[in-house]
Design a protein around this motif. Structure first.
Motif, PDB file in Angstrom:
ATOM      1  N   ASP A  14     -11.237  80.372  99.164  1.00  0.00           N
ATOM      2  CA  ASP A  14     -10.863  80.071 100.547  1.00  0.00           C
ATOM      3  C   ASP A  14      -9.899  78.898 100.678  1.00  0.00           C
ATOM      4  O   ASP A  14      -9.557  78.492 101.789  1.00  0.00           O
ATOM      5  N   ALA A  64      -6.360  77.078 100.769  1.00  0.00           N
ATOM      6  CA  ALA A  64      -5.012  77.508 101.158  1.00  0.00           C
ATOM      7  C   ALA A  64      -4.089  77.464  99.953  1.00  0.00           C
ATOM      8  O   ALA A  64      -3.878  76.394  99.369  1.00  0.00           O
ATOM      9  N   THR A 110      -4.774  82.323 101.697  1.00  0.00           N
ATOM     10  CA  THR A 110      -5.711  81.722 100.757  1.00  0.00           C
ATOM     11  C   THR A 110      -5.484  82.281  99.355  1.00  0.00           C
ATOM     12  O   THR A 110      -4.762  83.264  99.164  1.00  0.00           O
TER      13      THR A 110
END
Length: 502
Positions: free
Chosen positions: A19, A21, A32
């Motif tokens: 998750d 970025a 992600t």
């Protein structure tokens, strides 16, 4: 146990930091690591469904985007070789890349469709996909397991203009790209919390090998821009807390000259890397006034591309140097007879390390000439090591011009100018320029006062060469200075016209 191929990186990142970025792009869109890995899987599945597999090549023509990186990794994990194409090339130059690399498939931005249509039919590429269509690809069939590609398998072919005018494809392996990334992680202290603003094109090996790949390997975040606009770049630095920025001297000059320079919060910037040519003192001064310091370096496509780096703390005490060899790379200076040069003695710069390429695509003779008998890469550049082992560049044997970070080899420009009626001799040289570092000038001799001017020459070249390669000035002389063997003495011309340009 040797390291796995580059294609495993996103699989591992999806498991470790799903998750986080990976990319920020467009107007604040976020992708992600899970999403980037999924998109890369989809590219792999699409290629396999078209019969493109291990050992084949896929060309990519497009601006910086998530699709660029997804195609790179999607190719890498099934053993397909990725061939990024410089978007600034003229159609004949693109045609050469597609034909020479024997591309089985082509992925491109929609804006390039009209330019590519006649080229695709000329080389017979059957699989052509627009980048917009990658976003709607189905996921990879779980039964189709990605390969663990051996480290010495080719990962990419990056084309670099040759001294004879023919662009050569430098083959970069999975090992090369991994070790250049590790060199950067070590020498530039890349950490997982870094946010790197990517404003240079990823089709350049420096942006890819020393910009994007180290950050993605470490699990950082890339703010990915399609192009460079100084005001927007400054805004993005402040908005996203950018910690890393890479570019060429022109990039940094345009940022410092922008009206928003002094009002922009640059407090998060920690790492500024610069290549292509030395940073002018006035640019050093402008950044040091903001508490910012540069790490400069030297390299080339064949070294993936990093060879040396100058730590920011040494910018002033070793001003003019390009630094020490990267952590897993070695540099030596060789005299004319091949023996090691003493400290302070100018000779050819030679490089060895796991980041050094194995050779040129389809060019065994050029590959053999590029290496010494004991395996060192012959850069063709002249330099010396000081008493502390820091490298200083003295001259370029190959006469390459670096204009705004773009490499220009005079031979390919000279070959085309020679075709003009009335031209009896031509030399293309780099002349200092305050904005671009240096720009190409054409110095020619003509027959019977042939009516040639800069406009005529540029019109002849336009469409045949990328526009940044076109001469910015034309000088007609009575005679070109030559050696006893007939070679043009370009050093003499550069010295003469450097004075005229100032």
């Amino acid at each position: 146990m040797d390291h796995p191929g580059v294609g495993t990186w996103l699989r591992k990142r999806r498991a470790k930091t799903p998750d986080k970025a990976a990319l920020i792009y467009g107007e604040g869109a976020v992708m992600t690591y899970r999403q980037l890995a999924d998109l890369s899987d989809a590219v792999s599945g699409m290629l396999l469904s078209h019969g493109v597999g291990e050992g084949d090549t896929v060309a990519y023509l497009g601006e910086n985007s998530p699709e660029f990186l997804a195609t790179l990794f999607g190719c890498a994990q099934i053993g397909v070789v990725f061939v990024p194409v410089n978007t600034r090339l003229a159609p004949p130059e693109i045609l050469h890349v597609l034909a020479d690399s024997r591309a089985r498939a082509l992925i491109h931005d929609r804006d390039f469709g009209d330019r590519l249509a006649p080229l695709i039919s000329a080389v017979g590429i059957r699989t052509v996909v627009e980048t917009d269509d990658l976003a709607v690809l189905p996921p990879l069939d779980p039964a189709t397991a990605p390969l663990d590609v051996p480290p010495d398998h080719p990962a990419a072919v990056i084309y670099t203009s040759g001294t004879t005018g023919r662009a050569k494809g430098a083959v970069l392996t999975h090992r090369n790209l991994t070790w250049v990334a590790l060199n950067c992680i070590i020498d530039y202290d890349v950490v997982s919390t870094d946010v790197a603003l990517m404003i240079s094109p990823l089709f350049h090996v420096a942006s890819l090998g020393m910009g994007a790949l180290p950050v993605l390997l470490k699990g950082g975040t890339i703010v990915l821009e399609k192009g460079f606009e100084p005001g927007r770049a400054l805004s993005l630095i402040a908005e996203h807390g950018v910690t890393m920025l890479s570019g060429v001297p022109t990039t940094y000059q345009l940022l410092a000259d922008h009206p928003d320079w002094h009002s922009t919060d640059l407090s998060t910037l920690a790492t500024l890397t610069c290549g292509g040519s030395a940073v002018p003192t006035r640019i050093l001064n402008a950044y040091e006034e903001r508490g910012l310091h540069f790490s400069q370096g030297y390299g080339m496509t064949e070294t993936s591309p990093g060879a040396t780096s100058l730590a920011a703390a040494m910018t002033r005490s070793k001003q003019g140097s390009v630094g020490l060899p990267h952590f897993f790379t070695d540099v030596r200076i060789a005299t004319d007879d091949g023996s090691p040069a003493a400290s302070g003695t100018v000779g050819e710069i030679q490089i060895i390390g796991p980041n050094v390429f194995p050779g040129y695509l389809n060019l065994p003779e050029s590959t053999a000439e590029a290496f010494t008998d004991d395996g060192w890469f012959r850069s063709g550049d002249l330099g010396y090591l000081d008493e502390d082992g820091y490298l200083f560049i003295s001259d370029r044997l190959k006469d390459m011009i670096i204009s705004g970070g773009e490499n220009i080899y005079p031979a390919e420009v000279e070959n085309l100018i020679s075709d003009l009626d009335g031209v009896t001799g031509v030399a293309v040289i780099g002349v200092p320029d305050e904005q671009w570092g240096e720009v190409p000038w054409a110095v020619i001799t003509v027959r019977d006062a042939a009516p040639l001017d800069l406009g005529t020459v540029r019109a002849h070249l336009d469409g045949r060469l990328a526009r940044y390669k076109l001469p910015k000035n034309l000088v007609i002389v009575d005679e070109l200075p030559r050696t006893a063997s007939g070679k043009v003495r370009k050093t003499e011309l550069r010295s003469r016209f450097a004075r005229d340009s100032s």
